[in-house]
Write a protein that holds these residues in place. Structure first.
Motif, PDB file in Angstrom:
ATOM      1  N   ILE A  58      18.365-101.052  50.409  1.00 17.66           N
ATOM      2  CA  ILE A  58      19.607-101.540  49.786  1.00 17.66           C
ATOM      3  C   ILE A  58      20.451-100.208  49.335  1.00 17.66           C
ATOM      4  O   ILE A  58      20.252 -99.321  49.850  1.00 17.66           O
ATOM      5  CB  ILE A  58      19.108-102.200  48.199  1.00 17.66           C
ATOM      6  N   LYS A  59      21.420-100.818  48.821  1.00 21.30           N
ATOM      7  CA  LYS A  59      22.475 -99.826  48.141  1.00 21.30           C
ATOM      8  C   LYS A  59      22.404 -99.824  46.941  1.00 21.30           C
ATOM      9  O   LYS A  59      22.413-100.790  46.237  1.00 21.30           O
ATOM     10  CB  LYS A  59      23.838-100.035  48.602  1.00 21.30           C
ATOM     11  N   TYR A  60      21.834 -98.499  46.204  1.00 24.33           N
ATOM     12  CA  TYR A  60      21.327 -98.591  45.001  1.00 24.33           C
ATOM     13  C   TYR A  60      22.351 -99.028  43.923  1.00 24.33           C
ATOM     14  O   TYR A  60      23.526 -98.800  43.932  1.00 24.33           O
ATOM     15  CB  TYR A  60      20.822 -96.976  44.742  1.00 24.33           C
ATOM     16  N   SER A  61      21.702 -99.914  42.973  1.00 23.98           N
ATOM     17  CA  SER A  61      22.507-100.206  41.871  1.00 23.98           C
ATOM     18  C   SER A  61      21.514-100.791  40.698  1.00 23.98           C
ATOM     19  O   SER A  61      20.266-100.585  41.114  1.00 23.98           O
ATOM     20  CB  SER A  61      23.582-101.525  42.159  1.00 23.98           C
ATOM     21  N   ASP A  62      21.892-101.201  39.637  1.00 25.85           N
ATOM     22  CA  ASP A  62      21.085-101.594  38.640  1.00 25.85           C
ATOM     23  C   ASP A  62      20.392-103.309  38.799  1.00 25.85           C
ATOM     24  O   ASP A  62      19.866-103.603  37.819  1.00 25.85           O
ATOM     25  CB  ASP A  62      21.619-101.509  37.183  1.00 25.85           C
ATOM     26  N   ARG A  63      20.940-103.654  39.817  1.00 21.03           N
ATOM     27  CA  ARG A  63      20.637-105.191  40.057  1.00 21.03           C
ATOM     28  C   ARG A  63      19.014-105.232  40.252  1.00 21.03           C
ATOM     29  O   ARG A  63      18.237-104.268  40.326  1.00 21.03           O
ATOM     30  CB  ARG A  63      21.310-105.695  41.322  1.00 21.03           C
ATOM     31  N   LYS A  64      18.554-106.382  40.035  1.00 19.15           N
ATOM     32  CA  LYS A  64      17.130-106.719  40.247  1.00 19.15           C
ATOM     33  C   LYS A  64      16.919-107.650  41.365  1.00 19.15           C
ATOM     34  O   LYS A  64      16.008-108.315  41.658  1.00 19.15           O
ATOM     35  CB  LYS A  64      16.724-107.636  38.871  1.00 19.15           C
ATOM     36  N   SER A  94      11.636 -97.122  60.799  1.00 23.03           N
ATOM     37  CA  SER A  94      13.035 -97.706  61.290  1.00 23.03           C
ATOM     38  C   SER A  94      14.214 -97.041  60.766  1.00 23.03           C
ATOM     39  O   SER A  94      14.339 -96.351  59.479  1.00 23.03           O
ATOM     40  CB  SER A  94      13.178 -98.758  61.041  1.00 23.03           C
ATOM     41  N   LYS A  95      15.279 -96.819  61.503  1.00 22.86           N
ATOM     42  CA  LYS A  95      16.614 -96.213  61.162  1.00 22.86           C
ATOM     43  C   LYS A  95      17.158 -97.112  60.043  1.00 22.86           C
ATOM     44  O   LYS A  95      17.372 -98.285  60.196  1.00 22.86           O
ATOM     45  CB  LYS A  95      17.399 -96.121  62.297  1.00 22.86           C
ATOM     46  N   LEU A  96      17.809 -96.262  59.085  1.00 22.49           N
ATOM     47  CA  LEU A  96      18.286 -96.895  58.073  1.00 22.49           C
ATOM     48  C   LEU A  96      19.881 -97.327  58.416  1.00 22.49           C
ATOM     49  O   LEU A  96      20.325 -96.523  58.935  1.00 22.49           O
ATOM     50  CB  LEU A  96      18.205 -95.945  56.649  1.00 22.49           C
ATOM     51  N   PRO A  97      20.150 -98.537  57.704  1.00 23.17           N
ATOM     52  CA  PRO A  97      21.731 -98.656  57.888  1.00 23.17           C
ATOM     53  C   PRO A  97      22.703 -97.423  57.149  1.00 23.17           C
ATOM     54  O   PRO A  97      21.920 -96.933  56.111  1.00 23.17           O
ATOM     55  CB  PRO A  97      21.786-100.164  57.209  1.00 23.17           C
ATOM     56  N   ALA A  98      23.849 -97.322  57.782  1.00 13.85           N
ATOM     57  CA  ALA A  98      24.648 -96.283  57.177  1.00 13.85           C
ATOM     58  C   ALA A  98      24.688 -96.096  55.619  1.00 13.85           C
ATOM     59  O   ALA A  98      24.668 -94.904  55.375  1.00 13.85           O
ATOM     60  CB  ALA A  98      25.884 -96.347  57.898  1.00 13.85           C
ATOM     61  N   ASN A  99      25.192 -97.078  54.999  1.00 11.77           N
ATOM     62  CA  ASN A  99      25.169 -96.882  53.492  1.00 11.77           C
ATOM     63  C   ASN A  99      23.873 -97.437  52.700  1.00 11.77           C
ATOM     64  O   ASN A  99      24.073 -97.400  51.497  1.00 11.77           O
ATOM     65  CB  ASN A  99      26.436 -97.865  53.261  1.00 11.77           C
ATOM     66  N   ALA A 100      22.857 -97.628  53.224  1.00  5.60           N
ATOM     67  CA  ALA A 100      21.666 -97.769  52.551  1.00  5.60           C
ATOM     68  C   ALA A 100      21.046 -96.488  51.823  1.00  5.60           C
ATOM     69  O   ALA A 100      21.158 -95.483  52.727  1.00  5.60           O
ATOM     70  CB  ALA A 100      20.674 -98.480  53.402  1.00  5.60           C
ATOM     71  N   ASP A 101      20.605 -96.455  50.854  1.00  7.25           N
ATOM     72  CA  ASP A 101      20.132 -95.278  50.341  1.00  7.25           C
ATOM     73  C   ASP A 101      18.898 -95.191  49.428  1.00  7.25           C
ATOM     74  O   ASP A 101      18.458 -94.284  48.801  1.00  7.25           O
ATOM     75  CB  ASP A 101      21.315 -94.558  49.434  1.00  7.25           C
ATOM     76  N   THR A 102      18.386 -96.375  49.541  1.00  8.70           N
ATOM     77  CA  THR A 102      16.875 -96.680  48.872  1.00  8.70           C
ATOM     78  C   THR A 102      16.201 -97.860  49.457  1.00  8.70           C
ATOM     79  O   THR A 102      16.654 -98.597  50.139  1.00  8.70           O
ATOM     80  CB  THR A 102      17.238 -97.399  47.263  1.00  8.70           C
TER      81      THR A 102
END
Length: 400
Positions: A58-64, A94-102
């Protein structure tokens, strides 16, 4: 007669004058060899940001909650442009998508259709479960250092650096010869005062265990003329070490020391203040560009093998910059008799009990008892000025 430490230093001083040659071998043949080059990483390790677990990127945020928009498995990368609302199923490595950070582990989520929900008791932290590019090693850094002994773990790194061929140090070459009128081949049954030859086999195995080359010259009677011929022939060989057993004490038929001198071997020492194995001889033969280290070991089977473990093995390890003699301090489980001023190397059985190393040495310590030697897994080293170690005292145990 000199002490143990002095004798070992003399041997080390002479063995480091040997020329170490280098050869290139297939990586499959490199196991247990000594690396002769610094291996440099030709890529970053890992070569890309990847997932450390099976989970969801995911791209980190406060979401659940997130919407699952696809999946990525190892070796099957697909590009995704994630928003904070999106998640991609991803497998370990596996390689991460470019803007995934978590990456959220699979056990911390619930999946219903394409909806991903975080478990009530789970939490996420930005950057979790990601192995970043170059985290293990950066391109052009040393991956494996010269003089490393190659094992399964090392080979994995060599392979990751693309080393299908590896430069290693050539093996040392040793020749071994036994002497004694009492000796007979092992396929004959001993009668009267005869004994089956065992020293050649134990020394052969000890050298092979260190992954060096050994030539078995067999055994000969205590006949000076025959011994001279054998020694002369050995010194003409392409070898680094010449190891004999028997014939180096002060008996009437102990000819080897005299023969060594006659053949041009320069004596460095004879007799060391140890038990067992006192009558050890060490010399150096030099002619033109040839240099051979000559070891005359006692004929007693235990003394011969002990000499190898406490003199020859550490010297070989020294020239290849391996660890010093592996030893453990252990608690003695029985009293030991030692009244003289020699350094003793007593056979022992080392074991661990309740988180503590312990050693028992309830052997006769006879220098001819090869059965006891075969049952021991260590040598208890008792220095010159220590007498009669008692049960409960700490002693140094050299692993064998």
């Amino acid at each position: 007669m000199i002490n143990y430490n002095k004798a070992l230093e003399i041997i080390k001083h002479e063995i480091e004058k040997l020329t170490l040659h280098i050869e290139e071998v297939d990586i499959y043949e490199s196991f247990n060899r000594i690396l002769a080059e610094d291996v440099i990483a030709d890529v970053d390790l890992p070569p890309f940001d990847n997932s450390a677990v099976d989970g969801y990127a995911i791209k980190y945020s406060d979401r659940k909650e997130w919407k699952i928009i696809g999946e990525i498995s190892a070796g099957n990368f697909s590009a995704f442009n994630l928003t904070e609302n999106d998640a991609v199923m991803i497998t370990t490595g596996s390689k991460l998508p470019a803007n995934a950070d978590t990456v959220i582990p699979v056990e911390d989520v619930e999946v219903k259709g394409d909806l991903l929900k975080l478990q009530p008791n789970a939490f996420i932290k930005k950057g979790m479960n990601i192995r970043t590019q170059g985290n293990d090693l950066r391109k052009n850094e040393i991956a494996v250092h010269r003089f490393t002994k190659i094992d399964a773990k090392t080979i994995a790194v060599l392979a990751s650096c693309g080393k299908d061929k590896v430069k290693v140090f050539s093996k040392l070459k040793a020749a071994i010869l036994a002497t004694g009128d009492e000796l007979i081949p092992i396929n004959e049954k001993p009668e009267g005062d005869k004994l089956r030859l065992s020293n050649i086999y134990s020394l052969y195995a000890a050298i092979k265990e260190m992954n060096h080359t050994v030539i078995n010259l067999g055994f000969t009677k205590d006949d000076k003329e025959i011994i001279t011929q054998k020694v002369k022939a050995a010194l003409e060989m392409d070898i680094n070490l010449f190891i004999t057993t028997g014939g180096v004490s002060v008996g009437r038929y102990d000819f080897l020391k005299e023969v060594f001198e006659e053949q041009g071997v320069k004596e460095k020492f004879w007799k060391v203040n140890i038990k067992p194995g006192k009558p050890i001889y060490f010399g150096v033969y030099e002619k033109d560009d040839k240099r051979i280290l000559v070891f005359g070991l006692p004929g007693n089977p235990v003394s011969s093998l002990v000499n190898f473990y406490v003199f020859i093995k550490p010297a070989i390890d020294f020239i290849f910059k391996q660890n010093k003699i592996e030893s453990i301090n252990a608690t003695l489980q029985n009293d030991l008799k030692k009244k003289d001023g020699k350094r003793h190397f007593s056979r022992g059985i080392l074991f661990e009990e309740d988180g503590e190393w312990k050693v028992t040495s309830e052997f006769s310590q006879s220098s001819g008892n090869i059965v006891e030697m075969s049952r021991a897994n260590c040598l208890i080293e008792i220095v010159e000025d220590r007498v009669n170690p008692k049960r409960g005292e700490k002693v140094k145990c050299i692993l064998i």
